[in-house]
Design an enzyme around this catalytic site. Structure first.
Site, PDB file in Angstrom:
ATOM      1  N   HIS A   1     -29.863 -68.032   9.277  1.00  0.00           N
ATOM      2  CA  HIS A   1     -29.226 -68.946  10.218  1.00  0.00           C
ATOM      3  C   HIS A   1     -29.776 -70.360  10.067  1.00  0.00           C
ATOM      4  O   HIS A   1     -29.021 -71.339  10.069  1.00  0.00           O
ATOM      5  CB  HIS A   1     -29.475 -68.477  11.653  1.00  0.00           C
ATOM      6  CG  HIS A   1     -28.824 -67.179  11.974  1.00  0.00           C
ATOM      7  ND1 HIS A   1     -29.318 -66.310  12.912  1.00  0.00           N
ATOM      8  CD2 HIS A   1     -27.709 -66.583  11.472  1.00  0.00           C
ATOM      9  CE1 HIS A   1     -28.544 -65.250  12.986  1.00  0.00           C
ATOM     10  NE2 HIS A   1     -27.568 -65.389  12.125  1.00  0.00           N
TER      11      HIS A   1
ATOM     12  N   ARG B   1     -12.848 -68.951   6.232  1.00  0.00           N
ATOM     13  CA  ARG B   1     -13.471 -67.641   6.440  1.00  0.00           C
ATOM     14  C   ARG B   1     -12.919 -67.029   7.726  1.00  0.00           C
ATOM     15  O   ARG B   1     -13.484 -67.205   8.803  1.00  0.00           O
ATOM     16  CB  ARG B   1     -14.987 -67.780   6.515  1.00  0.00           C
ATOM     17  CG  ARG B   1     -15.637 -68.310   5.230  1.00  0.00           C
ATOM     18  CD  ARG B   1     -17.150 -68.359   5.404  1.00  0.00           C
ATOM     19  NE  ARG B   1     -17.845 -68.740   4.205  1.00  0.00           N
ATOM     20  CZ  ARG B   1     -18.292 -69.969   3.936  1.00  0.00           C
ATOM     21  NH1 ARG B   1     -18.070 -70.948   4.810  1.00  0.00           N
ATOM     22  NH2 ARG B   1     -18.937 -70.230   2.819  1.00  0.00           N
TER      23      ARG B   1
ATOM     24  N   CYS C   1     -15.962 -71.616  -4.680  1.00  0.00           N
ATOM     25  CA  CYS C   1     -16.152 -71.850  -3.249  1.00  0.00           C
ATOM     26  C   CYS C   1     -17.531 -71.386  -2.776  1.00  0.00           C
ATOM     27  O   CYS C   1     -17.833 -71.438  -1.593  1.00  0.00           O
ATOM     28  CB  CYS C   1     -15.065 -71.168  -2.435  1.00  0.00           C
ATOM     29  SG  CYS C   1     -14.993 -69.371  -2.636  1.00  0.00           S
TER      30      CYS C   1
ATOM     31  N   ARG D   1     -31.082 -61.913  -1.563  1.00  0.00           N
ATOM     32  CA  ARG D   1     -31.193 -63.355  -1.350  1.00  0.00           C
ATOM     33  C   ARG D   1     -32.065 -63.719  -0.156  1.00  0.00           C
ATOM     34  O   ARG D   1     -32.604 -64.816  -0.095  1.00  0.00           O
ATOM     35  CB  ARG D   1     -29.804 -63.961  -1.135  1.00  0.00           C
ATOM     36  CG  ARG D   1     -28.967 -63.995  -2.387  1.00  0.00           C
ATOM     37  CD  ARG D   1     -27.617 -64.601  -2.079  1.00  0.00           C
ATOM     38  NE  ARG D   1     -26.714 -63.642  -1.435  1.00  0.00           N
ATOM     39  CZ  ARG D   1     -25.634 -63.992  -0.769  1.00  0.00           C
ATOM     40  NH1 ARG D   1     -25.325 -65.246  -0.637  1.00  0.00           N
ATOM     41  NH2 ARG D   1     -24.851 -63.078  -0.242  1.00  0.00           N
TER      42      ARG D   1
ATOM     43  N   ASN E   1     -22.278 -66.991  -4.559  1.00  0.00           N
ATOM     44  CA  ASN E   1     -23.422 -66.397  -3.865  1.00  0.00           C
ATOM     45  C   ASN E   1     -23.535 -64.896  -4.141  1.00  0.00           C
ATOM     46  O   ASN E   1     -24.587 -64.384  -4.529  1.00  0.00           O
ATOM     47  CB  ASN E   1     -23.318 -66.637  -2.351  1.00  0.00           C
ATOM     48  CG  ASN E   1     -23.307 -68.104  -1.991  1.00  0.00           C
ATOM     49  OD1 ASN E   1     -23.525 -68.959  -2.848  1.00  0.00           O
ATOM     50  ND2 ASN E   1     -23.054 -68.401  -0.748  1.00  0.00           N
ATOM     51  N   ASP E   2     -22.435 -64.189  -3.911  1.00  0.00           N
ATOM     52  CA  ASP E   2     -22.454 -62.746  -4.158  1.00  0.00           C
ATOM     53  C   ASP E   2     -22.460 -62.433  -5.649  1.00  0.00           C
ATOM     54  O   ASP E   2     -23.080 -61.451  -6.075  1.00  0.00           O
ATOM     55  CB  ASP E   2     -21.255 -62.073  -3.496  1.00  0.00           C
ATOM     56  CG  ASP E   2     -21.558 -61.672  -2.060  1.00  0.00           C
ATOM     57  OD1 ASP E   2     -22.738 -61.483  -1.740  1.00  0.00           O
ATOM     58  OD2 ASP E   2     -20.613 -61.553  -1.260  1.00  0.00           O
TER      59      ASP E   2
ATOM     60  N   ARG F   1      -9.019 -66.786   3.480  1.00  0.00           N
ATOM     61  CA  ARG F   1      -9.561 -65.529   2.950  1.00  0.00           C
ATOM     62  C   ARG F   1      -9.325 -64.434   3.977  1.00  0.00           C
ATOM     63  O   ARG F   1      -9.641 -64.598   5.158  1.00  0.00           O
ATOM     64  CB  ARG F   1     -11.058 -65.672   2.666  1.00  0.00           C
ATOM     65  CG  ARG F   1     -11.666 -64.409   2.055  1.00  0.00           C
ATOM     66  CD  ARG F   1     -13.116 -64.609   1.667  1.00  0.00           C
ATOM     67  NE  ARG F   1     -13.983 -64.796   2.821  1.00  0.00           N
ATOM     68  CZ  ARG F   1     -15.283 -65.102   2.735  1.00  0.00           C
ATOM     69  NH1 ARG F   1     -15.836 -65.270   1.556  1.00  0.00           N
ATOM     70  NH2 ARG F   1     -16.014 -65.247   3.817  1.00  0.00           N
TER      71      ARG F   1
ATOM     72  N   GLU G   1     -16.316 -62.149  -7.232  1.00  0.00           N
ATOM     73  CA  GLU G   1     -17.701 -62.133  -6.761  1.00  0.00           C
ATOM     74  C   GLU G   1     -18.447 -60.859  -7.164  1.00  0.00           C
ATOM     75  O   GLU G   1     -19.608 -60.685  -6.819  1.00  0.00           O
ATOM     76  CB  GLU G   1     -17.740 -62.307  -5.238  1.00  0.00           C
ATOM     77  CG  GLU G   1     -16.821 -61.363  -4.494  1.00  0.00           C
ATOM     78  CD  GLU G   1     -16.662 -61.741  -3.028  1.00  0.00           C
ATOM     79  OE1 GLU G   1     -17.552 -62.404  -2.487  1.00  0.00           O
ATOM     80  OE2 GLU G   1     -15.650 -61.344  -2.420  1.00  0.00           O
TER      81      GLU G   1
END
Length: 591
Positions: free
Chosen positions: A198, A305, A514, A477, A466-467, A345, A443
């Site tokens: 966060h 998202r 993205c 991560r 990221n993934d 998405r 991904e």
């Protein structure tokens, strides 16, 4: 005191200078005592009252979110509300009081310890982040039980409204973060967390320097210590000398002046010096993010998202949004973008974003039932969302992006569901874009290695770096002990990216990025040199990425790009990347 330096995980950019403000968590080492049978129900009511109070506090914080607050904060606070409402927190400790006669604090901590132990057995970054959420919610309840609520944000010996504060903590909950909004805080330092904690996400949204995953910084740093955060290098300097302090202040001034100039680029097209236009798009979470993204200069929304709509809840009852509610949300974003494309998405829920409802209670690892797997397992839920997206497409340019596909049958079933939604809307006489573009989020390595079956059936591709990095390198991560192995310049990652852009070019379909790499200015020249022409990122990052593109000549990069793609040596890749960055004058940045 003597100066010393701490190293952590850099999760945002810039320099922060200020006094340390230690955020002390409620100690989980609470009093342990047994209560008599006649006191059991009174103890149960004491814990229930504390949970209700915390629930009201979270609702109040959510309701008081200012207009300019990062939308991620509201979504994270919603997650804490859901956790607080979960029977594992709201009911299980009550059973412990009734059966074992534990006092309320002991019962709550016992339950949290048991849940934490279960999370520790699963090496998955998404679940690890949920463990932190559960502990933060428990600490909030404990503060009420122990009478320390409301004291966490105060400190002795510092004028919070006149001194720049750098918050130092084991971890920072979203709710606690919001209590700093009227205070002159300039940075965050946490012991825990990773690129997707966060603190990391909110600090990037706010443009505030932060370093996370520092281990024991909160024990080494004292209240009111002078600190320097160099969040580009992932370094925190404690008690810096006067000379070092002045050097960093000069660098900070240069950076602030440079960023101020970037505001003048909002309406300037992102065109390289040799005439290649790069489309810069924004990632958004909620419909109200669209207008600020447009204001920041975005050419459209590259990633909406949609799961945050499903997670929004300000009460105990959490219900899935109806088709009409989703339609209104999507239409709001589409109309706000004034004709610019909006890529929505489809629902990407899973372990990192659980839907904690009676009918849809999922909390699975990143390798489990999530994203398109979950949607195909819940066809009515998926169909409802597709209908809402299609209806919104009548009000502007809309694209549908399907996450986490790896199999041919997932493509076929998704397209069939879209056709079913179209047929239903036609029968009902409702308008929609019959030629709406449908794309896949690449991904999973399996998807990158089987692109022919994607490009034949879909209209575009979008890379979720990221993934893709996490799955390719098998790296958690959020685990700071292995975070140093998370490498976006690993040869395998670069080869996969090259495969994806090449497949898109051959098929004549657009390919965007993205994920986090798109907003990393270190990689802008490499990605555009490889052939990527669409980059989507948090709106706050758009100006500096645009400036980098304006200062780039792609024809001068090709030899260096080829050298990087041929190399399997990390040092060579980074050295070549540094050379690429010095080819033409760029905006002053910190390293």
């Amino acid at each position: 005191m003597a100066s010393f330096t701490l190293q952590g995980i850099p999760v945002s950019r810039g320099i922060a200078i200020g006094r340390a403000h230690l955020l002390r968590p409620a100690a989980l080492d609470v009093q342990h005592y047994l209560v008599g049978q006649e006191q059991v129900e009174a103890e149960v009511q004491r814990l229930q009252a504390a949970i209700i109070q915390v629930h009201k506090e979270l609702q109040a914080i959510w309701s008081d979110l200012p207009q300019d607050a990062p939308t991620e904060l509201g979504a994270f606070i919603d997650v804490h509300v859901l956790i607080l409402s979960d029977p594992m927190i709201s009911e299980a400790p009550l059973d412990i009081i009734r059966t074992r006669h534990y006092n309320a604090e002991w019962a709550l901590v016992s339950q949290i310890d048991e849940l934490s132990a279960q999370f520790d057995e699963i090496e998955d970054d998404y679940l690890r982040e949920r463990k932190a959420d559960i502990q933060q919610v428990a600490e909030r309840v404990l503060k009420v039980l122990t009478g320390t609520a409301g004291n966490a944000m105060r400190s002795d010996g510092i004028d919070e409204r006149s001194a720049n504060m750098i918050v130092v903590a084991r971890d920072i909950s979203p709710a606690d973060m919001m209590q700093f909004r009227d205070v002159a805080f300039t940075g965050f330092v946490t012991d825990e967390g990773g690129h997707n904690s966060h603190t990391a996400i909110v600090s990037r949204s706010l443009g505030i320097p932060a370093v996370v995953g520092m281990g024991n910084a909160s024990h080494l740093i004292e209240q009111d210590d002078w600190l320097i955060i160099d969040s580009d290098a992932g370094v925190v300097i404690v008690a810096p000398s006067t000379l070092v302090l002045e050097q960093y202040r000069e660098r900070q001034t240069v950076l602030m002046k440079a960023r101020k100039k970037l505001g003048k680029l909002k309406k300037t097209p992102a065109i390289t010096q040799d005439g290649v236009e790069i489309t810069l798009l924004a990632n958004i979470e909620l419909p109200q993010d669209a207008a600020p993204a447009l204001e920041a200069g975005a050419s459209g929304v590259g990633l909406f998202r949609s799961e945050f709509l499903f997670m929004e809840s300000s009460g105990q009852e959490h219900k899935l949004p109806t088709e009409e509610e989703q339609f209104e949300a999507y239409r709001t974003a589409v109309t706000a973008m004034k004709g610019r494309p909006v890529t929505i998405r489809t629902l990407d829920v899973g372990a990192d974003k659980p839907l904690d409802t009676t009918e849809h209670n999922i909390l699975n690892p990143a390798l489990g039932l999530r994203a398109i797997r979950y949607c195909l397992a819940e066809p009515q839920l998926f169909l409802t969302q597709l209908r809402a997206i299609l209806r919104a497409s009548a009000f502007g340019s809309v694209k549908i992006l399907i996450p986490m596909m790896a199999h041919g049958f997932e493509i076929d079933q998704s397209l069939a569901m879209i056709e079913q939604a179209k047929a239903e809307l036609r029968k009902e006489g409702k308008d929609f874009d019959a030629n709406i573009a449908v794309g896949a989020m690449i991904e999973i390595p399996a998807a990158a290695l089987s692109l022919p079956m994607f490009v034949k059936k879909l209209d575009f591709l979008s890379v979720g770096t990221n993934d893709l990095i996490q799955y390719t390198l098998a790296i958690d991560r959020a685990d700071h002990e292995v975070a140093h192995l998370y490498d976006d310049l690993h040869p395998a990652i670069l080869q996969l990216l090259q495969m994806i852009i090449t497949a898109g070019e051959r098929a004549g379909i657009p390919v965007s990025i993205c994920g986090g790499m798109a907003g990393d200015i270190r990689l802008t020249r490499l990605l555009t040199g490889m052939g990527f022409r669409e980059l989507s990122m948090p709106a706050a990052l758009l100006p500096e990425i645009k400036q980098e593109i304006l200062n780039t000549r792609l024809d001068a990069l090709q030899g260096h790009v080829k050298k990087i793609l041929r190399s399997y040596d990390s040092a060579t890749i980074r050295e070549t990347l540094a050379v690429m960055g010095s080819i033409t004058p760029v905006l002053p940045t910190l390293h």
